[in-house]
Design an enzyme around this catalytic site. Structure first.
Site, PDB file in Angstrom:
ATOM      1  N   HIS A 124     -46.443 -78.700  12.500  1.00  0.00           N
ATOM      2  CA  HIS A 124     -46.762 -78.218  13.858  1.00  0.00           C
ATOM      3  C   HIS A 124     -48.261 -77.964  13.940  1.00  0.00           C
ATOM      4  O   HIS A 124     -48.736 -76.883  13.600  1.00  0.00           O
ATOM      5  CB  HIS A 124     -45.953 -76.941  14.139  1.00  0.00           C
ATOM      6  CG  HIS A 124     -46.092 -76.426  15.536  1.00  0.00           C
ATOM      7  ND1 HIS A 124     -45.113 -75.649  16.139  1.00  0.00           N
ATOM      8  CD2 HIS A 124     -47.078 -76.559  16.471  1.00  0.00           C
ATOM      9  CE1 HIS A 124     -45.496 -75.323  17.366  1.00  0.00           C
ATOM     10  NE2 HIS A 124     -46.702 -75.847  17.587  1.00  0.00           N
ATOM     11  N   GLU A 157     -41.017 -69.892  22.339  1.00  0.00           N
ATOM     12  CA  GLU A 157     -42.317 -69.339  21.926  1.00  0.00           C
ATOM     13  C   GLU A 157     -42.547 -68.119  22.823  1.00  0.00           C
ATOM     14  O   GLU A 157     -42.414 -66.987  22.385  1.00  0.00           O
ATOM     15  CB  GLU A 157     -43.432 -70.373  22.084  1.00  0.00           C
ATOM     16  CG  GLU A 157     -44.816 -69.850  21.679  1.00  0.00           C
ATOM     17  CD  GLU A 157     -45.959 -70.836  21.979  1.00  0.00           C
ATOM     18  OE1 GLU A 157     -45.771 -71.765  22.789  1.00  0.00           O
ATOM     19  OE2 GLU A 157     -47.063 -70.657  21.411  1.00  0.00           O
ATOM     20  N   ASP A 191     -50.457 -74.607  14.131  1.00  0.00           N
ATOM     21  CA  ASP A 191     -50.496 -74.759  15.589  1.00  0.00           C
ATOM     22  C   ASP A 191     -51.857 -75.290  16.062  1.00  0.00           C
ATOM     23  O   ASP A 191     -52.013 -76.477  16.289  1.00  0.00           O
ATOM     24  CB  ASP A 191     -50.129 -73.438  16.278  1.00  0.00           C
ATOM     25  CG  ASP A 191     -49.535 -73.620  17.663  1.00  0.00           C
ATOM     26  OD1 ASP A 191     -49.293 -74.766  18.064  1.00  0.00           O
ATOM     27  OD2 ASP A 191     -49.305 -72.604  18.360  1.00  0.00           O
ATOM     28  N   HIS A 239     -51.499 -79.211  16.650  1.00  0.00           N
ATOM     29  CA  HIS A 239     -52.009 -79.993  17.792  1.00  0.00           C
ATOM     30  C   HIS A 239     -53.402 -80.463  17.382  1.00  0.00           C
ATOM     31  O   HIS A 239     -54.280 -79.629  17.131  1.00  0.00           O
ATOM     32  CB  HIS A 239     -52.095 -79.125  19.041  1.00  0.00           C
ATOM     33  CG  HIS A 239     -50.772 -78.544  19.434  1.00  0.00           C
ATOM     34  ND1 HIS A 239     -49.983 -79.087  20.415  1.00  0.00           N
ATOM     35  CD2 HIS A 239     -50.089 -77.467  18.953  1.00  0.00           C
ATOM     36  CE1 HIS A 239     -48.877 -78.380  20.533  1.00  0.00           C
ATOM     37  NE2 HIS A 239     -48.908 -77.386  19.661  1.00  0.00           N
TER      38      HIS A 239
HETATM   39  N1  ADE Z   1     -50.495 -76.568  23.004  1.00  0.00           N
HETATM   40  C1  ADE Z   1     -51.271 -76.231  21.974  1.00  0.00           C
HETATM   41  N2  ADE Z   1     -50.819 -75.126  21.380  1.00  0.00           N
HETATM   42  C2  ADE Z   1     -49.706 -74.751  22.051  1.00  0.00           C
HETATM   43  C3  ADE Z   1     -48.794 -73.693  21.919  1.00  0.00           C
HETATM   44  N3  ADE Z   1     -48.893 -72.760  20.977  1.00  0.00           N
HETATM   45  N4  ADE Z   1     -47.785 -73.608  22.798  1.00  0.00           N
HETATM   46  C4  ADE Z   1     -47.661 -74.517  23.770  1.00  0.00           C
HETATM   47  N5  ADE Z   1     -48.506 -75.538  23.933  1.00  0.00           N
HETATM   48  C5  ADE Z   1     -49.510 -75.660  23.086  1.00  0.00           C
HETATM   49 ZN    ZN Z   2     -47.755 -75.737  19.334  1.00  0.00          ZN
END
Ligand code: ADE
Ligand code: ZN
Length: 359
Positions: free
Chosen positions: A17, A200, A278, A19
């Site tokens: 996970h 989340e 993340d 991005h």
């Molecule tokens: N895009 C990047 N980080 C994110 C996150 N923690 N939650 C949702 N979208 C994201």
């Molecule tokens: Zn994320």
């Protein structure tokens, strides 16, 4: 003598996970913006970092989308991916599954091909030069329309071989997974795997929807699952992985402090939880920093770390043989690690023979 900290540092790891746009460090942001003749609303790296104060998911996303506007050329996407891969190579990560947000770029006129080609070539180079295996997952921004997501899916079809799956990210509340049923159905029909950010900021109900309506193989975050006992039972029974991001969760105030995070509770209950970064450039660390911080806050022992890593290997989108190779590598590492002087007379041992050291 080995400690849990050295175990975290040395153990081979997988990240599931991350991005890629969230790995854009301010230094590289400045370098790329200069190269592209763009100006930033900041004068220095320190000023950028000072702006990284978030109160919730949306307050982060606003800054995150602003930061990634410097990315315009194929080289930019290559460089950001390469920089991330170099960082994780230094942290003994041997496999990574990377998200990217195509719509955040195509909306600015950047061709889909430019984005995916830059990222893909960096992944190939890291495989060849660093031995890091990887997969790429394309996320749809859930605050945008289902039509925009469908159009993006069509743009991805010529690059089908480079992209293993599709996901769902951005502002969760008010954008339930069921909004994207037709897009995910089409993606599955085209042979993509599916994942989704769910639970989340959003409720356990969104996790149900992701599982039942989008047929996801993993849940990204998912920390709100604990509110629903029936859901937890299903996640345990089916060993559906949760890609948990501890530092992110605290920075976005999902939990008030790491010591209040439910990672250990979820792990002990038998859920297939994993540790991930993340958006490492925004949340204070890459995967090792996440492990270190959560180990300290929740007093995780060797066995917890081993299980978290094992879960992540089992949760990868690698094929059976590749997955087994990773698991074998982990077992080999652990047996060498145990032989190298970890064992002390007065330690207590768990049933696998790992001493339950508290550091
Ligand atoms: N895009 C990047 N980080 C994110 C996150 N923690 N939650 C949702 N979208 C994201
Ligand atoms: Zn994320």
């Amino acid at each position: 003598m080995h400690t849990v900290k050295t175990l975290i540092r040395d153990i081979p790891k997988a990240e599931l996970h991350i991005h890629i746009e969230g790995s854009l460090e301010p230094e590289l942001m400045f370098k790329i913006s200069r190269r592209n003749g763009l100006s930033l609303p900041f004068h220095s790296v320190e000023e950028v970092r000072k702006a990284y104060k978030f109160t919730n998911l949306q307050s982060f996303l606003d800054i995150y989308y602003e930061g990634m506007r410097v990315l315009r050329q194929e080289q930019d996407f290559y460089d950001i991916t390469r920089a991330y891969l170099e960082r994780i190579h230094a942290q003994n990560v041997c496999h990574t599954e990377i998200f990217f947000d195509p719509q955040a770029h195509t909306v600015r006129g950047i061709p889909f091909e430019t984005i995916v080609t830059g990222i893909h070539h960096a992944l190939l180079d890291a495989q060849q030069q660093r031995g890091i295996s990887s997969k790429l997952i394309m996320c749809f921004q859930r605050y945008l329309s289902v039509e925009s997501a469908m159009e993006t899916l069509h743009q991805a079809l010529p690059f089908r071989e480079w992209i293993i799956g599709v996901g769902l990210d951005s502002s969760e509340l008010g954008h339930p997974p069921e909004k994207f049923i037709p897009v995910f159905a089409k993606a599955l029909e085209e042979g993509f795997l599916t994942v989704a950010h769910a639970g989340e900021e959003g409720p356990a109900e969104y996790i149900w929807q992701a599982l039942e309506k989008l047929k996801v193989s993993r849940i990204d975050h998912g920390v709100h699952c604990v509110e629903d006992a029936r859901l937890v039972k299903k996640l345990i029974a089916e060993q559906i992985p949760l890609t948990v991001c501890p530092l992110s969760n605290v920075k976005l105030r999902i939990f008030n402090a790491l010591s209040e995070h439910n990672l250990k509770q979820m792990l002990d209950s038998g859920l297939c939880v994993t540790v991930n970064s993340d958006d490492p450039a925004y949340f204070g660390g890459y995967i090792t920093e996440n492990f270190m911080a959560v180990q300290e806050a929740l007093n995780l022992d060797h066995n917890d770390i081993y299980h978290l890593v094992k879960n992540s290997f089992q949760a990868t989108f690698l094929n059976k043989k590749e997955k087994q190779d990773l698991l074998d590598r982990l077992e080999k590492f652990m047996s060498q690690y145990k032989q190298k002087g970890l064992v002390k007379d007065k330690d207590t041992f768990d049933r696998r023979g790992y001493p339950l050291l508290k550091i």
